[in-house]
Scaffold this motif. Structure first.
Motif, PDB file in Angstrom:
ATOM      1  N   ASP A  90      26.345 -57.188 -11.902  1.00 25.16           N
ATOM      2  CA  ASP A  90      27.117 -56.387 -12.854  1.00 25.16           C
ATOM      3  C   ASP A  90      26.612 -54.949 -12.899  1.00 25.16           C
ATOM      4  O   ASP A  90      27.411 -53.997 -12.952  1.00 25.16           O
ATOM      5  N   GLN A  91      25.314 -54.777 -12.850  1.00 23.49           N
ATOM      6  CA  GLN A  91      24.727 -53.443 -12.827  1.00 23.49           C
ATOM      7  C   GLN A  91      25.134 -52.693 -11.556  1.00 23.49           C
ATOM      8  O   GLN A  91      25.454 -51.501 -11.595  1.00 23.49           O
ATOM      9  N   LEU A  92      25.134 -53.402 -10.437  1.00 28.12           N
ATOM     10  CA  LEU A  92      25.514 -52.795  -9.164  1.00 28.12           C
ATOM     11  C   LEU A  92      26.977 -52.344  -9.185  1.00 28.12           C
ATOM     12  O   LEU A  92      27.310 -51.245  -8.735  1.00 28.12           O
ATOM     13  N   VAL A  93      27.868 -53.176  -9.710  1.00 30.69           N
ATOM     14  CA  VAL A  93      29.289 -52.829  -9.791  1.00 30.69           C
ATOM     15  C   VAL A  93      29.486 -51.592 -10.667  1.00 30.69           C
ATOM     16  O   VAL A  93      30.248 -50.679 -10.315  1.00 30.69           O
ATOM     17  N   SER A  94      28.794 -51.554 -11.799  1.00 35.22           N
ATOM     18  CA  SER A  94      28.892 -50.387 -12.683  1.00 35.22           C
ATOM     19  C   SER A  94      28.422 -49.126 -11.976  1.00 35.22           C
ATOM     20  O   SER A  94      29.027 -48.055 -12.123  1.00 35.22           O
ATOM     21  N   TRP A  95      27.374 -49.257 -11.177  1.00 30.93           N
ATOM     22  CA  TRP A  95      26.845 -48.112 -10.428  1.00 30.93           C
ATOM     23  C   TRP A  95      27.865 -47.634  -9.398  1.00 30.93           C
ATOM     24  O   TRP A  95      28.107 -46.435  -9.255  1.00 30.93           O
ATOM     25  N   ILE A  96      28.490 -48.580  -8.661  1.00 30.43           N
ATOM     26  CA  ILE A  96      29.481 -48.240  -7.640  1.00 30.43           C
ATOM     27  C   ILE A  96      30.643 -47.466  -8.251  1.00 30.43           C
ATOM     28  O   ILE A  96      31.130 -46.482  -7.680  1.00 30.43           O
ATOM     29  N   GLU A  97      31.089 -47.900  -9.418  1.00 31.42           N
ATOM     30  CA  GLU A  97      32.243 -47.277 -10.065  1.00 31.42           C
ATOM     31  C   GLU A  97      31.978 -45.840 -10.495  1.00 31.42           C
ATOM     32  O   GLU A  97      32.922 -45.093 -10.773  1.00 31.42           O
ATOM     33  N   GLN A  98      30.718 -45.435 -10.518  1.00 29.99           N
ATOM     34  CA  GLN A  98      30.370 -44.072 -10.922  1.00 29.99           C
ATOM     35  C   GLN A  98      30.124 -43.142  -9.733  1.00 29.99           C
ATOM     36  O   GLN A  98      29.897 -41.946  -9.909  1.00 29.99           O
ATOM     37  N   GLN A  99      30.155 -43.697  -8.490  1.00 28.95           N
ATOM     38  CA  GLN A  99      29.835 -42.895  -7.313  1.00 28.95           C
ATOM     39  C   GLN A  99      31.118 -42.421  -6.614  1.00 28.95           C
ATOM     40  O   GLN A  99      32.034 -43.218  -6.392  1.00 28.95           O
ATOM     41  N   PRO A 100      31.192 -41.145  -6.230  1.00 27.85           N
ATOM     42  CA  PRO A 100      32.408 -40.624  -5.587  1.00 27.85           C
ATOM     43  C   PRO A 100      32.551 -41.022  -4.122  1.00 27.85           C
ATOM     44  O   PRO A 100      33.635 -40.906  -3.552  1.00 27.85           O
ATOM     45  N   TYR A 101      31.479 -41.495  -3.500  1.00 30.03           N
ATOM     46  CA  TYR A 101      31.500 -41.747  -2.058  1.00 30.03           C
ATOM     47  C   TYR A 101      31.600 -43.236  -1.690  1.00 30.03           C
ATOM     48  O   TYR A 101      31.523 -43.598  -0.516  1.00 30.03           O
TER      49      TYR A 101
ATOM     50  N   LEU B  72      32.864 -47.002   2.308  1.00 31.84           N
ATOM     51  CA  LEU B  72      31.792 -46.022   2.140  1.00 31.84           C
ATOM     52  C   LEU B  72      32.097 -44.770   2.942  1.00 31.84           C
ATOM     53  O   LEU B  72      32.451 -44.848   4.120  1.00 31.84           O
ATOM     54  N   ASP B  73      31.977 -43.624   2.324  1.00 31.77           N
ATOM     55  CA  ASP B  73      32.216 -42.358   3.011  1.00 31.77           C
ATOM     56  C   ASP B  73      31.301 -42.234   4.220  1.00 31.77           C
ATOM     57  O   ASP B  73      30.139 -42.653   4.181  1.00 31.77           O
ATOM     58  N   ASP B  74      31.819 -41.632   5.311  1.00 35.08           N
ATOM     59  CA  ASP B  74      31.029 -41.558   6.541  1.00 35.08           C
ATOM     60  C   ASP B  74      29.860 -40.582   6.462  1.00 35.08           C
ATOM     61  O   ASP B  74      29.045 -40.518   7.380  1.00 35.08           O
ATOM     62  N   THR B  75      29.758 -39.839   5.385  1.00 37.74           N
ATOM     63  CA  THR B  75      28.623 -38.908   5.241  1.00 37.74           C
ATOM     64  C   THR B  75      27.380 -39.609   4.715  1.00 37.74           C
ATOM     65  O   THR B  75      26.292 -39.015   4.696  1.00 37.74           O
ATOM     66  N   ILE B  76      27.500 -40.868   4.295  1.00 40.61           N
ATOM     67  CA  ILE B  76      26.386 -41.617   3.729  1.00 40.61           C
ATOM     68  C   ILE B  76      25.904 -42.674   4.712  1.00 40.61           C
ATOM     69  O   ILE B  76      26.690 -43.503   5.176  1.00 40.61           O
ATOM     70  N   THR B  77      24.617 -42.655   5.026  1.00 37.23           N
ATOM     71  CA  THR B  77      24.037 -43.676   5.893  1.00 37.23           C
ATOM     72  C   THR B  77      23.569 -44.860   5.054  1.00 37.23           C
ATOM     73  O   THR B  77      23.446 -44.772   3.827  1.00 37.23           O
ATOM     74  N   ALA B  78      23.290 -45.964   5.735  1.00 37.44           N
ATOM     75  CA  ALA B  78      22.770 -47.138   5.043  1.00 37.44           C
ATOM     76  C   ALA B  78      21.447 -46.817   4.356  1.00 37.44           C
ATOM     77  O   ALA B  78      21.193 -47.244   3.219  1.00 37.44           O
ATOM     78  N   ALA B  79      20.595 -46.052   5.040  1.00 33.87           N
ATOM     79  CA  ALA B  79      19.297 -45.689   4.468  1.00 33.87           C
ATOM     80  C   ALA B  79      19.460 -44.851   3.204  1.00 33.87           C
ATOM     81  O   ALA B  79      18.770 -45.074   2.198  1.00 33.87           O
ATOM     82  N   GLN B  80      20.383 -43.867   3.251  1.00 31.75           N
ATOM     83  CA  GLN B  80      20.596 -43.008   2.083  1.00 31.75           C
ATOM     84  C   GLN B  80      21.177 -43.797   0.922  1.00 31.75           C
ATOM     85  O   GLN B  80      20.798 -43.585  -0.243  1.00 31.75           O
ATOM     86  N   LEU B  81      22.090 -44.728   1.217  1.00 24.64           N
ATOM     87  CA  LEU B  81      22.660 -45.565   0.167  1.00 24.64           C
ATOM     88  C   LEU B  81      21.564 -46.384  -0.511  1.00 24.64           C
ATOM     89  O   LEU B  81      21.510 -46.481  -1.752  1.00 24.64           O
ATOM     90  N   ASN B  82      20.678 -46.948   0.296  1.00 30.45           N
ATOM     91  CA  ASN B  82      19.585 -47.761  -0.246  1.00 30.45           C
ATOM     92  C   ASN B  82      18.652 -46.917  -1.118  1.00 30.45           C
ATOM     93  O   ASN B  82      18.236 -47.337  -2.206  1.00 30.45           O
ATOM     94  N   ILE B  83      18.337 -45.702  -0.671  1.00 28.98           N
ATOM     95  CA  ILE B  83      17.470 -44.795  -1.444  1.00 28.98           C
ATOM     96  C   ILE B  83      18.116 -44.432  -2.773  1.00 28.98           C
ATOM     97  O   ILE B  83      17.467 -44.446  -3.829  1.00 28.98           O
ATOM     98  N   ASN B  84      19.421 -44.116  -2.741  1.00 27.01           N
ATOM     99  CA  ASN B  84      20.125 -43.751  -3.972  1.00 27.01           C
ATOM    100  C   ASN B  84      20.088 -44.895  -4.993  1.00 27.01           C
ATOM    101  O   ASN B  84      19.901 -44.667  -6.194  1.00 27.01           O
ATOM    102  N   LEU B  85      20.267 -46.105  -4.506  1.00 21.71           N
ATOM    103  CA  LEU B  85      20.228 -47.265  -5.398  1.00 21.71           C
ATOM    104  C   LEU B  85      18.826 -47.484  -5.961  1.00 21.71           C
ATOM    105  O   LEU B  85      18.656 -47.757  -7.154  1.00 21.71           O
ATOM    106  N   GLN B  86      17.814 -47.360  -5.111  1.00 23.39           N
ATOM    107  CA  GLN B  86      16.435 -47.528  -5.574  1.00 23.39           C
ATOM    108  C   GLN B  86      16.073 -46.475  -6.617  1.00 23.39           C
ATOM    109  O   GLN B  86      15.402 -46.784  -7.615  1.00 23.39           O
ATOM    110  N   ASN B  87      16.530 -45.248  -6.401  1.00 25.51           N
ATOM    111  CA  ASN B  87      16.243 -44.169  -7.353  1.00 25.51           C
ATOM    112  C   ASN B  87      16.853 -44.461  -8.724  1.00 25.51           C
ATOM    113  O   ASN B  87      16.367 -43.968  -9.747  1.00 25.51           O
ATOM    114  N   ASP B  88      17.943 -45.240  -8.733  1.00 26.80           N
ATOM    115  CA  ASP B  88      18.589 -45.592  -9.999  1.00 26.80           C
ATOM    116  C   ASP B  88      18.174 -46.976 -10.491  1.00 26.80           C
ATOM    117  O   ASP B  88      18.828 -47.578 -11.355  1.00 26.80           O
TER     118      ASP B  88
END
Length: 295
Positions: A229-240, A255-271
């Motif tokens: 549920d937390q992950l879904v809420s996070w996705i709904e707030q991201q523009p990419y 997923l927008d092509d400007t975002i790599t798997a590594a960057q997506l993982n980092i963004n999630l960890q930061n939140d």
């Protein structure tokens, strides 16, 4: 060279509009997959351009009208279940087809080699598997060395091995610079075989072009976390990133092509979200098809 061009082709069956203002252009060497749900107009389109059905409105031109009314001599087609004499073998059945087509030198040895039936050429047709029957039908279309081959659901009803065998044959034929037009609902096979696609729905052409141009730059992502549920809420707030489908095991996203798997993982960890599953890959034709036809 333009092999086939249609202009405003339309066909109705009573109140049902099977085809509406179809404009399509196919060039020499194209391997075109005509895609669409059942009732989308695929078979109607093939029937019209083969002069089996009569359109209500519009017209079509084969080979830039180079051959006039004799254009069918340069086209090979299989539209339904292959029909051959069951007690005759491959050689005998192909010889009969060659006589019907008035082909004096049918090159049967070469054709049987192309479709992988040389070792079974003397076996009766009734002993063939469905895949072998379909490959013999493809062989029959090659008689006379036509410039264009047309197939309606060439892998329909086949088991995985039969599908793979037919795919290999079609890809081999395509390498000879023949133009191939095939209607199919098996999108994975179309993506493996075809260079171009035309997507139909309710008789309307929704998209056409090379597979590369049809596929968007968006990526496909499969992700999950312990707190979904937390992950879904996070996705709904991201523009990419856009949620496509959710179940208990996985969340599917675009997923927008400007975002790599590594960057997506980092963004999630930061939140503060720790993933339990992460797969990012280019979007497949099936996913693009669903996106286009669901609009």
């Amino acid at each position: 060279m333009t092999i086939l061009e249609t202009n405003q082709l339309s066909k109705s069956y009573g109140k049902i509009k099977a085809l509406q203002n179809l404009n399509l252009k196919i060039n020499q060497g194209d391997v075109v997959g005509i895609l669409g749900p059942n009732g989308s107009g695929k078979t109607t389109t093939l029937g019209i351009v083969l002069s089996i059905l009569k359109q209500d409105v519009g017209n079509f031109i084969w080979f830039e009208d180079r051959y006039g009314v004799h254009h069918r001599k340069h086209i090979g087609a299989v539209l339904e279940t292959p029909n051959f004499y069951p007690y005759l073998n491959a050689d005998q059945n192909l010889q009969i087809v060659a006589r019907i087509k008035e082909i004096s030198q049918p090159k049967i040895d070469e054709i049987l080699d192309i479709v992988g039936l040389t070792s079974r050429r003397t076996s009766p047709f009734q002993s063939y598997s469905l895949g072998m029957k379909q490959r013999l039908a493809i062989g029959a279309t090659l008689l006379g060395d036509p410039q264009v081959l047309i197939f309606d659901e060439p892998t329909n009803g086949l088991d995985p091995q039969g599908i793979a065998d037919v795919r290999t044959v079609i890809k081999s034929v395509a390498q000879t610079n023949k133009t191939i037009i095939m209607a199919s609902h098996i999108l994975d096979e179309v993506e493996k075989i075809c260079s171009h696609v035309a997507i139909l729905k309710n008789g309307n052409l929704l998209a056409s072009g090379s597979i590369g141009s049809i596929l968007s730059n968006a990526q496909f992502a499969e992700i999950n976390a312990e707190n979904q549920d937390q992950l879904v809420s996070w996705i709904e707030q991201q523009p990419y990133i856009v949620l496509i489908k959710r179940d208990n095991k996985i969340i599917e996203c675009s997923l927008d092509d400007t975002i790599t798997a590594a960057q997506l993982n980092i963004n999630l960890q930061n939140d503060g979200i720790a993933l339990t599953h992460l797969v990012v890959r280019p979007r497949k034709l099936e996913e693009e098809f669903i996106s286009i036809t669901s609009k």
